[in-house]
Design a protein around this motif. Structure first.
Motif, PDB file in Angstrom:
ATOM      1  N   ASP A 211      38.131   4.212  24.807  1.00 43.10           N
ATOM      2  CA  ASP A 211      39.562   4.830  24.618  1.00 43.10           C
ATOM      3  C   ASP A 211      40.425   3.638  25.146  1.00 43.10           C
ATOM      4  OD1 ASP A 211      41.742   6.464  23.957  1.00 43.10           O
ATOM      5  OD2 ASP A 211      41.326   7.614  25.678  1.00 43.10           O
ATOM      6  N   HIS A 215      43.282   1.561  22.952  1.00 48.10           N
ATOM      7  CA  HIS A 215      44.895   1.390  23.302  1.00 48.10           C
ATOM      8  C   HIS A 215      45.323  -0.014  23.485  1.00 48.10           C
ATOM      9  CE1 HIS A 215      44.296   5.455  25.786  1.00 48.10           C
ATOM     10  NE2 HIS A 215      44.592   5.707  24.409  1.00 48.10           N
ATOM     11  N   HIS A 280      43.274   5.990  16.249  1.00 45.78           N
ATOM     12  CA  HIS A 280      43.949   6.984  17.194  1.00 45.78           C
ATOM     13  C   HIS A 280      44.255   8.273  16.161  1.00 45.78           C
ATOM     14  CE1 HIS A 280      43.800   5.352  20.946  1.00 45.78           C
ATOM     15  NE2 HIS A 280      44.135   6.443  21.442  1.00 45.78           N
ATOM     16  N   HIS A 294      37.570  12.624  22.300  1.00 48.99           N
ATOM     17  CA  HIS A 294      38.574  11.616  21.901  1.00 48.99           C
ATOM     18  C   HIS A 294      38.210  10.167  21.996  1.00 48.99           C
ATOM     19  CE1 HIS A 294      42.586   9.417  21.285  1.00 48.99           C
ATOM     20  NE2 HIS A 294      42.479   9.078  22.475  1.00 48.99           N
ATOM     21  N   ASN A 298      37.238   7.518  19.194  1.00 44.37           N
ATOM     22  CA  ASN A 298      37.639   6.037  19.077  1.00 44.37           C
ATOM     23  C   ASN A 298      36.772   5.000  19.095  1.00 44.37           C
ATOM     24  OD1 ASN A 298      40.485   6.660  19.136  1.00 44.37           O
ATOM     25  ND2 ASN A 298      40.575   6.894  21.440  1.00 44.37           N
TER      26      ASN A 298
END
Ligand SMILES: [Fe+2]
Length: 404
Positions: A211, A215, A280, A294, A298
């Motif tokens: 994750d 980002h 995302h 999540h 991802n």
């Protein structure tokens, strides 16, 4: 460029200018093993009397908060604990935490836990000084008044919430999950103590780490990048590419755990300024549709979206590869991009992450595609804009073969 995409790019250009002007605070950090015991000294400097500690029951039962709470007492401060935070924080959680804050006459909030506790604490703190329904805080810049002192103690290395302007909340009445975004939600300070992440199992370490990598990469290759964003995203990417697999194999290595916490924080600093992208948007909707976690969503989706985006992002993906030490830096941008995507696929494979999403059903692809594009276009400043057919094709590649 496809004519339909021109308004999206116009919106990105306007927003990029606005993002450059917008002042976003960077929380100070206390980094290192055992630093959670020193954190109350920092909190005390803000003349705090009584803290509302926001956390969840599993962490309380593990005794992970003990050393922090003892240090709070040793620094002549009081505390009360709200440990009702659920994996997806709800309006009820905010109400209960806020009531405890007020009844106990607190004057600061400390979040202790994963992204859910950090997000929940942000909204509790926002409600202390902003007497308006949570729904009215949805979106951007809806928090009028400054929060009481708010501090963050992350116990996972992934969400980056300790550095971001965002908090995600679920209305359990209509199941709507939405984000509140305001620079006032950035904590004053955060402690990045690797001892707190020692107990994370390898799978959770891998998913949260991917994750954070997502980002960093989505912030770097998007249109809202700035020199500051690029610096943080490059550093986070380098660390995660080089250390994540190792920390999954050896979870008790404090140095690697520290590096991952710092990388997650840096990626948070980057993406809160530059947004995310289609990875995302897809992960959020797979989460909403099927409850796919999540970080896992991802991780699986990242190489697929990079394959789609590489045509317009080869220069930046090659930068990331060179900085992270993937491939020979003298190779062309296109070759390095290929190596970089391959590296992510290998990391996933080595950490037991598949290349498809088992829960994804062919019949849902049209509805999912519509929702993904609604979320992402034009909000996310992606390097290559996806249309409906592109999205359907990408999701088709995420289907597990036996479901075809
Ligand atoms: Fe994320």
């Amino acid at each position: 460029m496809n004519l339909k995409k021109i308004p999206y790019r116009a919106s990105h250009t306007v927003m990029k200018g606005a993002m450059k002007i917008l002042k976003m605070p960077v929380p100070s950090t206390l980094v290192g093993p055992g630093m959670v015991k020193r954190f109350p000294e920092i909190i005390k400097e803000c003349k705090i009397r009584k803290i509302l500690v926001v956390t969840d029951k599993p962490l309380m039962n593990l005794g992970l908060l003990d050393s922090f709470l003892n240090a709070v007492k040793n620094n002549q401060m009081e505390y009360v604990i709200y440990d009702g935070v659920q994996p997806n924080p709800t309006f009820e959680n905010i109400k209960e935490g806020l009531l405890l804050y007020k009844q106990s006459d607190c004057d600061a909030v400390v979040a202790f836990g994963g992204g859910s506790s950090l997000d929940c604490a942000k909204i509790i703190a926002a409600r202390v000084t902003n007497d308006k329904p949570i729904e009215k805080m949805k979106g951007l810049f809806k928090i009028g008044h400054k929060l009481p002192p708010y501090f963050a103690i992350p116990t996972t290395a992934g969400t980056g919430s300790e550095a971001t302007i965002a908090a995600v909340i679920t209305n359990s009445t209509n199941h709507e999950k939405f984000a509140i975004n305001d620079p006032k939600l950035v904590p004053l300070a955060a402690v990045l103590d690797p001892e707190l992440t020692l107990g994370l199992p390898p799978s959770l370490t891998a998913h949260t780490g991917m994750d954070a990598l997502t980002h960093a990469i989505e912030a770097y290759i998007g249109w809202y990048d700035t020199p500051f964003v690029r610096e943080k995203a490059l550093s986070a990417t380098q660390t995660i590419i080089n250390d994540l697999e190792a920390v999954c194999k050896n979870g008790s290595d404090l140095g690697l755990r520290r590096n991952m916490l710092v990388a997650s924080y840096e990626a948070g600093v980057a993406f809160t300024r530059a947004y995310v992208g289609y990875v995302h948007a897809i992960a959020h909707n797979l989460g909403g549709f099927y409850g796919v976690p999540h970080g896992f969503a991802n991780a699986v989706t990242l190489p697929h979206v990079l394959e789609f985006s590489k045509k317009n992002a080869a220069k930046k993906l090659a930068d990331l590869a060179r900085f992270a030490g993937v491939g020979d830096p003298a190779e062309s941008d296109n070759i390095l991009t290929m190596h970089f995507i391959q590296k992510i696929k290998e990391m996933n494979k080595n950490m037991g992450i598949p290349s498809t999403i088992d829960a994804l059903q062919i019949k849902d692809i049209p509805e999912l595609s519509a929702r993904i594009l609604k979320e992402a276009n034009p909000t996310y400043p992606v390097p290559r804009i996806m249309d409906y057919n592109d999205c359907v094709n990408l999701l088709s590649n995420l289907i597990t073969p036996q479901h075809l």
